[in-house]
Design an enzyme around this catalytic site. Structure first.
Site, short mmCIF file in Angstrom:
data_model
loop_
_atom_site.label_atom_id
_atom_site.label_comp_id
_atom_site.label_asym_id
_atom_site.label_seq_id
_atom_site.Cartn_x
_atom_site.Cartn_y
_atom_site.Cartn_z
N HIS A 135 0.82 -1.23 0.00
CA HIS A 135 0.00 0.00 0.00
C HIS A 135 0.85 1.27 0.00
CE1 HIS A 135 -3.55 -2.38 0.56
NE2 HIS A 135 -3.13 -2.87 1.72
N1 Q9C Z 1 -11.90 -3.45 7.83
C1 Q9C Z 1 -2.33 -5.11 4.50
O1 Q9C Z 1 -2.96 -6.13 4.52
N2 Q9C Z 1 -7.87 -1.44 7.39
N3 Q9C Z 1 -2.87 -3.94 4.84
C2 Q9C Z 1 -8.99 -1.82 6.65
C3 Q9C Z 1 -11.32 -2.60 6.87
C4 Q9C Z 1 -6.60 -1.34 6.76
C5 Q9C Z 1 -4.26 -3.87 5.23
C6 Q9C Z 1 -10.25 -1.73 7.46
C7 Q9C Z 1 -6.08 -2.65 6.25
C8 Q9C Z 1 -4.67 -2.54 5.75
C9 Q9C Z 1 -0.90 -5.12 4.12
ZN ZN Z 2 -3.91 -7.14 3.01
#
Ligand code: Q9C
Ligand code: ZN
Length: 678
Positions: A135
């Site tokens: 990300h």
């Molecule tokens: N429930 C990685 O898996 N929060 N990042 C989302 C939705 C952020 C994920 C909330 C998730 C980041 C590397």
């Molecule tokens: Zn992820």
């Protein structure tokens, strides 16, 4: 040459120092659990362990702005309050005084892995890292990611190793928008991501995560987004995505290196993904990617927040990288409607940019000239379901090694010596074994096999087959005298069925008559299937006979399929990815027989790719039958892929002829109602 595992304990140092329900799942225990899983399964010990070193600031600069790097550097000396305030400036990010060190180790580990693979120290490897990367953007941390490990690795592989084509496969359940932004106008990096999308209602809520975002300028067609619009996607959905979207493009792209943004929040049990793919699925996905880029593949951890699911999935990947056969895939092999819709929409968006999709994106207009026999299928009652289909997902706990890996990976029963063939040294030779009594009885049924020479060849072959059926040997190659090829097949099929094999897939190439077992047994393939289920126990359901380039031009019934061999690389790939593998995975065989008969017409790299990929559906149990006159080069190539090596390149991508495609599309259209992966 083997598999590298790159790690450093310091990467467990960064952790959330305040209350934040969104960020707390990205915890140090993730790495500990993955590593513990690898140790528990004896896999860590089998890898070349490399200790991670920090990436240099110059390396970070391949992707990130110096201001951003300086900002992250400053977090080393910040108070908790300052860290918390800075974290709030980004979406779903936390900083810790050790973040800069850990994030540099994560990039460093990834680059060390790329170096090890590209210099030939190892074939492949896994970098177990925190924080994740996909990300992260040029000047922004995002979604637990600080520096973009995989994007930096791709730039580095281009700059330091002079590569021109890199494939990034992002199977994390979130869209790696950071990677997409960095390479959106770059045709030298093909970026594939599937992600939970729910029509834009899932984080990071971006319009550009949808299927129609496919790159900018020169890079159009080199960003491939497969949005999942429902949760609950499982093994069949992921498999279908690989067979029908990723692999056709990947073969056409012909990468020199594959980087995997390996997040396991796409696995069952994960609170973020809410998907249903079991750990075994990741072994199969890995195996499919291993046929690309001469096997040069680097896995880099991204997400994955269910500790046990994460650990098991990581083990499945590393086990596969080490060359062990993939375990059988549990669950019904039918993708859901929503998955098929997503797959179709990305194929339509990408079709203008990829010949492999232009070949068969159009609907079937008219039947081919040879009208196929519609014997059994017309009688199947519409909408019938089979009780046997509802196989519940097996429990997560302690499933690794349920079917132990056979002590011998590959055995051969050949007349040529290993020296003449230059086979890998640990390939077992089935030589001069005496015929067992039962073998003799079996062989005497066929007069043509009664001559001494044929008898000896069959004896060796059956010893090898018994080894596979008993779990002593994973795969093998046997030579059969051309004059007795069909009788040999018959004996082999008989043997498999009497030895407890429930389902046998025969992929017969060339002019091989169908064996007696199929022809005489009350017309097994004419038995009306009353349940539409390929794995019930009716005799006709036990053998799937697939003849390519046989005497019949194109015929079909559910378990007896005949198709021409397309004349180009593009047509061949469509046949393998679009027909053979979907059928094979749908059938879930115990064993796959690949019989190369007279005039099979396959070049050695084609035979190798087919054989390599057919190791997936049957848990590595493949017996290849070659003619006695087969060239040593063919036998050697087959032995190497069965032994776990990547098949050679097929050569440049040539589009299939309209006739080939029409024949294939028509056949698929007929079979689709019964074989849901098609
Ligand atoms: N429930 C990685 O898996 N929060 N990042 C989302 C939705 C952020 C994920 C909330 C998730 C980041 C590397
Ligand atoms: Zn992820």
């Amino acid at each position: 040459m083997g598999t590298a595992l790159v790690y450093h304990e310091d990467m467990t140092a960064t952790r959330l120092l305040w209350d934040d329900p969104e960020c707390e799942i990205e915890c140090p225990e993730r790495l500990a659990a993955a590593l513990e899983g690898l140790r528990h399964c004896g896999l860590e010990q089998r890898c070349l362990r490399l200790s991670a070193c920090e990436a240099s600031e110059e390396e970070l600069g391949l992707v990130h702005s110096s201001d951003f790097v300086a900002l992250v550097r400053k977090t080393q000396a910040m108070t908790k309050g300052e860290l918390q305030a800075l974290s709030k400036q980004f979406d779903a990010v936390y900083f810790h005084p050790d973040t800069f060190h850990c994030a540099r180790l994560a990039v460093g580990a990834t680059l060390q892995l790329v170096d090890a693979v590209l210099t030939g120290v190892v074939h492949n490897g896994f970098a177990l890292v925190r924080p994740p990367g996909h990300h992260s953007q040029r000047a922004a941390a995002n979604g637990f990611c600080v520096f973009n490990n995989v994007a930096i690795a791709a730039k580095y592989a281009k700059q330091k190793h002079g590569l021109h084509r890199i494939l990034i496969v992002d199977w994390d359940i979130h869209h790696g928008q950071g990677i997409q932004y960095i390479f959106e106008d770059d045709p030298s990096v093909l970026y594939f991501s599937w992600h939970r999308y729910e029509h834009g209602r899932f984080w990071p809520f971006l319009r550009e995560s949808d299927a129609d975002a496919n790159g900018q300028g020169q890079g159009r067609g080199f960003t491939v987004n497969l949005p999942w619009n429902q949760v609950g996607m499982g093994n069949a959905d992921y498999l279908a995505a690989f067979l029908h979207v990723l692999l056709p493009l990947a073969f056409e792209f012909n990468p020199e290196l594959v980087l995997v943004s390996a997040g396991f929040d796409s696995a069952i049990g994960d609170p973020e993904g809410q998907m249903r793919a079991t750990p075994e699925c990741f072994a199969h996905l890995t195996q499919m990617l291993q046929v690309l880029a001469g096997g040069r593949i680097c896995f880099v951890l991204e997400g994955g927040y269910h500790l046990e699911s994460l650990a098991q999935s990581v083990c499945m990947v590393v086990q596969t990288l080490l060359g062990d056969p993939a375990p059988l895939l549990p669950g019904p092999m039918a993708p859901c409607q929503s998955a098929l819709e997503s797959i179709q929409s990305v194929r339509e968006v990408q079709a203008p940019h990829w010949k492999s999709l232009q070949q068969d994106v159009s609907p079937v207009l008219s039947p081919i000239t040879h009208s196929p026999e519609q014997r059994s299928l017309a009688l199947i009652p519409e909408g019938t379901t089979c009780k046997a289909v509802g196989t519940a997902l097996s429990p997560l706990l302690d499933r690794l090694g349920l079917r132990p890996t056979p002590p011998v990976r590959t055995a051969v029963a050949l007349t040529l010596t290993s020296a003449a063939l230059a086979l890998p040294p640990d390939v077992l030779h089935q030589d001069g074994l005496p015929l067992r009594e039962e073998t003799e009885v079996c062989v005497r049924l066929h007069e043509s096999l009664a001559q001494d020479e044929a008898l000896a060849a069959i004896g060796k072959l059956l010893c090898l087959l018994d080894g596979i059926l008993d779990g002593q040997v994973s795969s093998g190659i046997a030579a059969t005298p051309a004059t007795v090829a069909v009788a040999t097949l018959d004996v082999v099929i008989q043997r498999c069925l009497s030895h407890g094999a429930q389902r046998l897939l025969c992929v017969a190439l060339g002019q091989l008559d169908q064996p007696l077992k199929l022809a005489d047994d009350g017309g097994v393939n004419r038995v009306t299937c009353m349940c539409m289920c390929p794995w019930c126990s009716l005799p006709g359901r036990r053998i799937l006979w697939l003849n390519i380039r046989g005497k019949e031009a194109a015929t079909w019934s559910m378990f007896h399929i005949s198709t021409p061999l397309p004349g180009t690389t593009g047509g061949f790939l469509s046949c393998i990815l679009g027909l053979v593998l979907p059928l094979a995975y749908g059938f879930q065989p115990d064993l796959v027989l690949v019989a190369l008969g007279p005039a099979h017409g396959l070049q050695a790299p084609q035979a190798a790719l087919l054989t390599a990929m057919l190791q997936g559906p049957a848990g590595g149990r493949v017996l290849a039958l070659v003619e006695e006159e087969a060239t040593p080069q063919l036998v050697r190539t087959l032995a190497h892929v069965l032994h776990g090596e990547a098949p050679p390149c097929l050569g440049s991508f040539l589009m299939a002829s309209p006739e080939d495609i029409q024949a294939l599309m028509y056949l698929k259209a007929q079979l689709k109602p019964q074989w849901k992966l098609l």
